[in-house]
Design an enzyme around this catalytic site. Structure first.
Site, PDB file in Angstrom:
ATOM      1  N   HIS A 205       0.830  -1.201   0.000  1.00 49.30           N
ATOM      2  CA  HIS A 205       0.000   0.000   0.000  1.00 49.30           C
ATOM      3  C   HIS A 205       0.872   1.262   0.000  1.00 49.30           C
ATOM      4  O   HIS A 205       0.679   2.181  -0.793  1.00 49.30           O
ATOM      5  CB  HIS A 205      -0.914  -0.054   1.234  1.00 49.30           C
ATOM      6  CG  HIS A 205      -1.661   1.204   1.541  1.00 49.30           C
ATOM      7  ND1 HIS A 205      -2.989   1.385   1.206  1.00 49.30           N
ATOM      8  CD2 HIS A 205      -1.281   2.348   2.145  1.00 49.30           C
ATOM      9  CE1 HIS A 205      -3.393   2.583   1.609  1.00 49.30           C
ATOM     10  NE2 HIS A 205      -2.366   3.190   2.183  1.00 49.30           N
ATOM     11  N   GLU A 206       1.864   1.282   0.889  1.00 47.59           N
ATOM     12  CA  GLU A 206       2.725   2.463   0.972  1.00 47.59           C
ATOM     13  C   GLU A 206       3.582   2.622  -0.288  1.00 47.59           C
ATOM     14  O   GLU A 206       3.828   3.729  -0.751  1.00 47.59           O
ATOM     15  CB  GLU A 206       3.629   2.388   2.207  1.00 47.59           C
ATOM     16  CG  GLU A 206       2.882   2.293   3.539  1.00 47.59           C
ATOM     17  CD  GLU A 206       1.944   3.474   3.801  1.00 47.59           C
ATOM     18  OE1 GLU A 206       2.192   4.564   3.254  1.00 47.59           O
ATOM     19  OE2 GLU A 206       0.958   3.296   4.532  1.00 47.59           O
ATOM     20  N   HIS A 209       1.572   4.321  -2.910  1.00 49.21           N
ATOM     21  CA  HIS A 209       1.536   5.776  -2.707  1.00 49.21           C
ATOM     22  C   HIS A 209       2.780   6.408  -3.321  1.00 49.21           C
ATOM     23  O   HIS A 209       2.714   7.387  -4.055  1.00 49.21           O
ATOM     24  CB  HIS A 209       1.531   6.112  -1.211  1.00 49.21           C
ATOM     25  CG  HIS A 209       0.183   6.026  -0.569  1.00 49.21           C
ATOM     26  ND1 HIS A 209      -0.961   6.552  -1.129  1.00 49.21           N
ATOM     27  CD2 HIS A 209      -0.203   5.495   0.610  1.00 49.21           C
ATOM     28  CE1 HIS A 209      -1.992   6.342  -0.313  1.00 49.21           C
ATOM     29  NE2 HIS A 209      -1.553   5.691   0.740  1.00 49.21           N
ATOM     30  N   HIS A 285      -6.610   8.197  -0.732  1.00 53.28           N
ATOM     31  CA  HIS A 285      -7.256   6.890  -0.589  1.00 53.28           C
ATOM     32  C   HIS A 285      -8.618   6.887  -1.246  1.00 53.28           C
ATOM     33  O   HIS A 285      -9.292   7.904  -1.299  1.00 53.28           O
ATOM     34  CB  HIS A 285      -7.439   6.564   0.897  1.00 53.28           C
ATOM     35  CG  HIS A 285      -6.149   6.472   1.634  1.00 53.28           C
ATOM     36  ND1 HIS A 285      -5.758   7.372   2.575  1.00 53.28           N
ATOM     37  CD2 HIS A 285      -5.155   5.570   1.536  1.00 53.28           C
ATOM     38  CE1 HIS A 285      -4.569   7.038   3.047  1.00 53.28           C
ATOM     39  NE2 HIS A 285      -4.166   5.955   2.417  1.00 53.28           N
TER      40      HIS A 285
END
Ligand SMILES: *[C@@H]1O[C@H](CO)[C@@H](O)[C@H](O)[C@H]1NC(C)=O
Ligand SMILES: *[C@@H]1O[C@H](CO)[C@@H](O)[C@H](O)[C@H]1NC(C)=O
Length: 400
Positions: A205-206, A209, A285
């Site tokens: 997830h990071e 980003h 998000h």
């Protein structure tokens, strides 16, 4: 590629229960950009000669571990810290390998070099437009100690050099270009933090980003009307996000709009994909009411309930930075075929969709892997769903 010159947030672990470290770190991270006229032209390396060319190849991510281990202060006699670091780095390696099957770019030719931020090293520039070194650095900032990100120093070896310019004539080189990093399209700086509860599973997830799914990077997305491999006609996207008439923030680019419509079973394209609003700010998000279970919602609900969904991959296509392997997408069940009204605050409590519930009784989580109880959370904004009944320690509790 412009993207490759960006400096990335180094923290890749995500705090357990709800919020994502990304939002907190982004506030204090600045992006490093290609230099403007500060350096003699020949010191610019080939990676700056946009557009990059060549057939797309799997994205080569080089992880650079900035070796300072951050602990929350606990004494560490068992070497837990060292083991934590190697576990974290293994998680990063796993995430980068997974990304390589999903994203491809024309490979960077030659070593990758990051640019310095002139606003940091340069105190003043020449101001007379009639002199040859107009706008070049005339006075260095005496306090300049190199580039850093969240307090961690970026090695000079990864950075371009910089120079001081007289009013006329050639520059005086202060620091030459570093050798750069070979065989790399994307440099990821990693710092490992020990918090009371970290999720290695959220590493991906990071990383997403850092690769472009970020409020700070949306404005740098590219529009390439002639297709990904024809870079000549790419330009910065005019509109990536907007607020609709009800104040909902939307990501409005074409591939995500088509992908959401397809997911909901609606013909054509949706007006955009709702983004979560957090503390009045545009967030990075998806709106959790609509895309529960996507890897890119703000709540992390455990790896087995999280999907690298087609709408998230569509966002990477819309960034214009990558060729995306859409067959790597995982099916998102939440809201599938539920129509255009799905996931709205106004419809979720009316019993019109089996994905939402009312009251607080027991029931089954929508993936049918867990028993649940009908409940809400701040991201659901009053909507209720059967959340798994597990002894999950909430973030508030774990931080006491
Ligand atoms: C695309 O994704 C599929 C499914 O994950 C995978 O099998 C395939 O190897 C990927 N293709 C490339 C070029 O990485
Ligand atoms: C780029 O755009 C111009 C003007 O629209 C067009 O003539 C040209 O063919 C395009 N180039 C490519 C490679 O598609």
């Amino acid at each position: 590629m412009l993207l490759l010159l960006l400096l990335l947030p180094p923290l890749v672990l995500r705090v357990a229960a709800s919020r994502c470290l990304h939002d907190e770190t982004q506030k204090s991270v600045s992006l490093l950009r290609p230099p403007f006229s500060q350096l003699p032209p020949k010191s610019r390396s080939s990676s700056l000669t946009l557009p990059s060319s060549g057939d797309p190849q799997p994205l080569r991510i080089q992880t650079c571990y900035l070796g300072d281990y951050i602990s929350d202060g606990a004494w560490d006699p068992e070497g837990e810290g060292t083991r934590g670091v190697s576990r974290a780095l293994a998680a990063v390696r796993e995430a980068t390998q997974r990304i390589q099957a999903v994203l491809a770019v024309p490979p960077v030719q030659g070593p990758l070099l990051l640019s310095r931020d002139p606003a940091r090293y340069c105190h003043a520039v020449w101001g007379d437009p009639n002199t040859p070194n107009y706008h070049r650095c005339s006075l260095l900032n005496p306090g300049y100690k190199g580039e850093s990100c969240l307090g961690a120093k970026i090695p000079d070896a990864h950075l371009r050099g910089y120079a001081l310019w007289p009013e006329q004539g050639p520059p005086q080189l202060v620091q030459p270009d570093g050798p750069g990093v070979q065989n790399t399209d994307f440099l990821l700086y990693v710092r490992v933090a020990h918090t009371s509860k970290c999720h290695q599973e959220a590493t991906l997830h990071e990383l997403l980003h850092a690769l472009g799914f970020s409020e700070q990077l949306f404005k740098k997305w590219q529009d390439c009307p002639s297709g990904f491999s024809v870079r000549e006609n790419c330009s910065t996207r005019q509109q990536v996000t907007r607020q609709d008439e009800w104040g909902q923030l939307l990501l409005t680019t074409p591939a995500v709009s088509l992908s959401l419509a397809k997911h909901l079973g609606v013909p054509g394209a949706s007006p955009g994909v709702p983004l979560e609003e957090e503390e009045g700010l545009l967030s990075s998000h998806w709106e959790a009411r609509l895309l529960q279970g996507s890897l890119m919602t703000a709540t992390f609900d455990g790896a087995q309930r999280t999907r690298l969904d087609p709408i998230t991959l569509a966002a990477f296509e819309d960034s214009g930075w990558y060729q995306v392997n859409h067959s790597a997408a995982e099916e998102l069940l939440w809201g599938q075929g539920s129509g255009p009204e799905f996931g709205l605050v106004t419809t979720c409590g009316t019993g019109s969709s089996d994905f939402f519930c009312t009251g607080s009784g027991p029931g089954c989580h929508y993936l049918h892997l867990d028993k649940g109880s009908c409940s809400s959370d701040p991201m659901l904004e009053g909507c209720r769903m059967y959340k798994p009944l597990i002894n999950r320690v909430s973030r508030q509790e774990s931080r006491q």
